[in-house]
Scaffold this motif. Structure first.
Motif, short mmCIF file in Angstrom:
data_model
loop_
_atom_site.label_atom_id
_atom_site.label_comp_id
_atom_site.label_asym_id
_atom_site.label_seq_id
_atom_site.Cartn_x
_atom_site.Cartn_y
_atom_site.Cartn_z
N LEU A 68 0.84 -1.19 0.00
CA LEU A 68 0.00 0.00 0.00
C LEU A 68 0.88 1.25 0.00
CD1 LEU A 68 -2.44 -1.29 2.75
CD2 LEU A 68 -2.97 -1.14 0.32
N PRO A 69 1.51 1.58 -1.12
CA PRO A 69 2.35 2.78 -1.17
C PRO A 69 1.51 4.04 -0.98
CG PRO A 69 2.04 1.86 -3.37
CD PRO A 69 1.44 0.89 -2.42
N LEU A 70 1.82 4.79 0.07
CA LEU A 70 0.98 5.93 0.45
C LEU A 70 1.39 7.20 -0.27
CD1 LEU A 70 0.86 5.35 4.31
CD2 LEU A 70 -0.86 4.69 2.62
N PRO A 71 0.45 8.08 -0.59
CA PRO A 71 0.79 9.40 -1.11
C PRO A 71 1.47 10.24 -0.03
CG PRO A 71 -1.58 8.93 -1.36
CD PRO A 71 -1.01 7.86 -0.51
N ASP A 72 2.36 11.12 -0.44
CA ASP A 72 3.12 11.92 0.53
C ASP A 72 2.20 12.78 1.41
OD1 ASP A 72 5.44 10.87 -0.47
OD2 ASP A 72 5.83 12.54 -1.84
N GLU A 73 1.06 13.21 0.86
CA GLU A 73 0.22 14.16 1.61
C GLU A 73 -0.48 13.54 2.81
OE1 GLU A 73 -2.15 12.93 -2.15
OE2 GLU A 73 -0.08 13.45 -1.60
N VAL A 74 -0.49 12.21 2.93
CA VAL A 74 -1.16 11.61 4.10
C VAL A 74 -0.15 11.11 5.14
CG1 VAL A 74 -3.13 10.95 2.68
CG2 VAL A 74 -1.31 9.27 3.12
N ILE A 75 1.14 11.25 4.86
CA ILE A 75 2.14 10.81 5.83
C ILE A 75 2.00 11.62 7.12
CG2 ILE A 75 4.60 10.51 6.30
CD1 ILE A 75 3.42 8.71 4.10
N GLY A 76 1.95 10.92 8.24
CA GLY A 76 1.80 11.59 9.53
C GLY A 76 0.37 11.83 9.95
N TRP A 99 2.37 -3.74 8.26
CA TRP A 99 3.82 -3.55 8.30
C TRP A 99 4.16 -2.19 7.70
CZ3 TRP A 99 7.53 -7.61 9.51
CH2 TRP A 99 6.93 -8.78 9.96
N LEU A 100 5.17 -1.56 8.27
CA LEU A 100 5.65 -0.28 7.77
C LEU A 100 7.17 -0.36 7.64
CD1 LEU A 100 4.41 2.52 7.05
CD2 LEU A 100 5.13 3.29 9.31
N ASP A 101 7.66 -0.15 6.42
CA ASP A 101 9.12 -0.28 6.19
C ASP A 101 9.65 -1.61 6.70
OD1 ASP A 101 9.42 2.19 4.91
OD2 ASP A 101 9.65 3.24 6.80
N ASP A 102 8.90 -2.68 6.42
CA ASP A 102 9.28 -4.05 6.81
C ASP A 102 9.37 -4.25 8.32
OD1 ASP A 102 9.39 -5.14 4.24
OD2 ASP A 102 11.41 -4.36 3.92
N GLN A 103 8.68 -3.39 9.07
CA GLN A 103 8.57 -3.57 10.52
C GLN A 103 7.10 -3.71 10.89
OE1 GLN A 103 11.15 -3.89 12.68
NE2 GLN A 103 12.53 -3.74 10.90
N LEU A 139 -4.46 3.63 11.95
CA LEU A 139 -3.00 3.74 12.03
C LEU A 139 -2.55 5.17 11.76
CD1 LEU A 139 -1.29 2.95 8.76
CD2 LEU A 139 -3.67 2.25 8.97
N ARG A 140 -1.34 5.41 12.16
CA ARG A 140 -0.65 6.66 11.82
C ARG A 140 0.69 6.25 11.22
NH1 ARG A 140 -0.70 12.09 13.58
NH2 ARG A 140 1.35 13.09 13.43
N ALA A 141 0.88 6.54 9.94
CA ALA A 141 2.07 6.08 9.23
C ALA A 141 3.04 7.24 9.01
CB ALA A 141 1.68 5.48 7.88
N GLU A 142 4.28 7.03 9.40
CA GLU A 142 5.31 8.04 9.20
C GLU A 142 6.15 7.75 7.96
OE1 GLU A 142 5.18 10.64 10.82
OE2 GLU A 142 3.82 10.00 12.42
N SER A 143 5.80 6.73 7.22
CA SER A 143 6.48 6.38 5.98
C SER A 143 5.41 5.95 4.99
CB SER A 143 7.48 5.23 6.21
OG SER A 143 7.85 4.64 4.98
N ARG A 144 5.73 6.02 3.70
CA ARG A 144 4.70 5.65 2.71
C ARG A 144 4.78 4.18 2.31
NH1 ARG A 144 5.82 5.36 -2.58
NH2 ARG A 144 7.79 6.09 -3.44
N HIS A 145 5.71 3.40 2.88
CA HIS A 145 5.85 2.00 2.52
C HIS A 145 5.06 1.13 3.49
CE1 HIS A 145 8.79 2.94 -0.55
NE2 HIS A 145 9.43 3.70 0.32
#
Length: 620
Positions: free
Chosen positions: A484-492, A515-519, A541-547
């Protein structure tokens, strides 16, 4: 012991060719292109690219190497007509299916060299083909370069079956993300491809290289005996003048217009003076109207000869001894029968449209597309004015621009070697899961490319997936991944993720984790899926990365309903990511599916925190 230096090599995928030749040893245009280019890569340019050949085993979802000796035998069989016994021909495919090469041969070759996988046929019909390409890219760093012969299902869908158009659209929608570069056969086809990609992915820079297929077929035949007119005596009487049309018997080739023109010739001229129209081509899609037209007109039928296939020697004789050729079609990607006609010195009469003007150049005679009167006028001149016909033949021969297939093969190889990796970069820059919109993980009845069709392929990761179906996608047993590659505008920002599933035919325990960045993001969610149960999982969730990715573990899985031999884990149906405060998107998801509109909502709400959070995850 020093490690040998890495070299760039070509790996030709002949899946399409093998599939075709199992049923027919006489090649049509696409197969002939593959046979010629790969033949010269193996014989003339072997030192330059050291090629290997593979085909994709759909049942086992794996690549199988094809020995060079077997390919050359298939190449010879396609050219030899009846010279090879049928049982010997079929024996070749037994060797294809049971290669003598060791099982780890391909893995060793791929690890030791830098490979470019080249598909000169078609692959849109091969289940999960792009997943396998992505696995090769991830595991071995291969580049992938297909040939796109045309996009006719997109440009003229009315002349193709709807299932074909639907599958082609899904394949084409995924194409820009998975291909490092592509070859096509004409400037016209290149224009079509770029235009259709720009409609749904305007930001994409797609490396596309047109290479004309103006190969001199007669020169290629010179290595074999070119047949005399006696060779075709069982088809056309020696003293019978004829006009040749080489084209699949299908609606797109518009034979009906030719039949109407021949009827007009019979109405206005003595029947003995009207030549036979020899139509050479396999039966295709929707030829019924043209067939009924002939059936209702016995006098016309006597002047039309339909032939399904002939050997190369007989084809050469037909080209050499016809008055001229006529090739009619509503749309074309190149037009190999035009090039073949010019190769043998036969004058082609063709419609003035699409890539046919590139194939015919200054040598062909043109009529206005789908214009019966203009076609009839040109036919009348070429049939009844022998002096003008000869003048036009001489003009065609003086203006024909052909080259050897060896030279064409060199241009293919040189161009392919120049293509640099770009698919991964394009995915990194352009692939994003849409926010606030439902994505269906399945096939679609859409008749034009769009990004959602691509997402059904691109969000599935790895090889643990069965083929897409219209309603959903069964996973294989074990762990499957959805990226689920996230758009930059929703990071955080606070996000909600909706995942709609359906259970198999037995109760199945599943584990779902984010999983986020394989974690991993906190504790996985576990559930026993009841028989054919619809179920929606909702994560916060709250994702700090788009991966971002989702992993579903279904364990050993279970058999699907007889007679389906597959084992399945679970069916993934739909998904959606949205901002948590976007209540309209969430309501849309909840009201889109019957099981979620029940008084008791069958869904699990989980609050997912990042792995470093002090608070453990807990159901809402």
């Amino acid at each position: 012991m020093t490690t040998p230096p890495r070299t760039t090599r070509l790996m030709f995928d002949v899946t399409d060719l093998i599939q075709y030749m199992r049923d027919s040893r006489i090649p049509t245009g696409i197969q002939r292109v593959q046979l010629q280019i790969i033949y010269f890569a193996l014989t003339e340019y072997d030192a330059q690219v050291n090629p290997i050949i593979v085909h994709f085993d759909r049942a086992g979802s794996k690549w199988i190497p094809v020995e060079t000796e077997i390919f050359l035998a298939l190449h010879n069989a396609a050219e030899s007509g009846d010279a090879m016994l049928e049982e010997d021909f079929q024996e070749l495919f037994k060797r294809v299916d049971n290669p003598a090469l060791p099982q780890d041969f391909l893995d060793q070759e791929l690890r030791a060299n830098d490979f470019i996988l080249v598909n000169l046929g078609s692959s849109w019909w091969i289940e999960n083909y792009f997943l396998k390409i992505r696995e090769l890219r991830t595991k071995y760093g291969i580049r992938y370069v297909p040939m796109i012969h045309d996009v006719i299902p997109l440009m003229t869908p009315q002349y193709c079956s709807q299932p074909l158009v639907e599958e082609f659209c899904q394949w084409f929608s995924t194409l820009p993300f998975e291909v490092d570069g592509a070859i096509t056969n004409s400037q016209w086809s290149a224009m079509d491809i770029r235009h259709r990609i720009a409609e749904f992915l305007p930001e994409a820079i797609f490396p596309l290289h047109p290479i004309p297929l103006n190969g001199d077929m007669r020169r290629d035949f010179s290595a074999r005996a070119v047949a005399t007119k006696d060779t075709i005596g069982n088809l056309v009487a020696p003293d019978c003048p004829f006009v040749l049309c080489v084209a699949t018997l299908e609606i797109r080739k518009n034979h009906l217009l030719l039949f109407q023109a021949w009827e007009k010739l019979l109405e206005n001229h003595n029947a003995n003076d009207v030549p036979v129209l020899v139509c050479l081509g396999k039966a295709g899609w929707l030829f019924d109207e043209a067939t009924e037209f002939l059936r209702a007109r016995p006098a016309l039928s006597a002047k039309i000869l339909l032939i399904s296939s002939v050997s190369d020697q007989s084809l050469a004789a037909l080209y050499q001894h016809c008055l001229f050729t006529v090739f009619n079609t509503f749309y074309e990607g190149w037009g190999l029968p035009v090039t073949e006609s010019l190769s043998f010195g036969a004058l082609p009469l063709i419609p003035c449209h699409t890539s046919l003007t590139e194939a015919g150049g200054r040598a062909a005679v043109y009529f206005r597309s789908d214009d019966l009167d203009d076609l009839y006028e040109k036919l009348t001149t070429l049939i009844f004015n022998a002096g003008e016909r000869q003048r036009l033949i001489n003009h065609a021969r003086a203006n024909t621009n052909l080259r050897t297939w060896k030279d064409i093969s060199y241009e293919f190889i040189d161009t392919i070697l120049s293509i640099t990796p770009s698919a991964g970069v394009r995915q990194e820059e352009l692939l994003r899961v849409p926010i606030g919109r439902i994505v269906h993980i399945g096939k679609s009845n859409a008749l034009s490319p769009n990004i959602d069709l691509a997402l059904a392929n691109l969000l599935r990761d790895g090889l643990n997936w069965h083929g897409l179906e219209y309603w959903a996608n069964w996973t294989k047993p074990g762990i499957v991944t959805i990226r689920l590659p996230l758009p930059d505008e929703v990071i955080g920002q606070e996000l909600s993720f909706f995942l709609r599933l359906r259970g198999p035919l037995i109760d199945t325990p599943i584990t779902v984790s984010l999983w986020l960045d394989d974690q991993p993001l906190a504790t996985p969610f576990e559930k026993v899926m009841s028989i054919l149960e619809w179920y929606s999982v909702i994560f916060r969730l709250r994702a700090e990365s788009r991966h971002l990715s989702v992993r579903i573990d279904t364990g050993e899985g279970s058999p699907l309903l007889w007679p389906d031999p597959r084992r399945a884990g679970i069916a993934v149906v739909d998904l959606m990511l949205c901002l948590t405060h976007d209540t309209a998107a969430q309501d849309h998801f909840m009201h889109s599916f019957p099981e979620l509109r029940q008084p008791v909502v069958n869904a699990a709400h989980l609050s997912i925190h990042q792995a470093q959070s002090d608070s453990p995850s807990a159901p809402c």
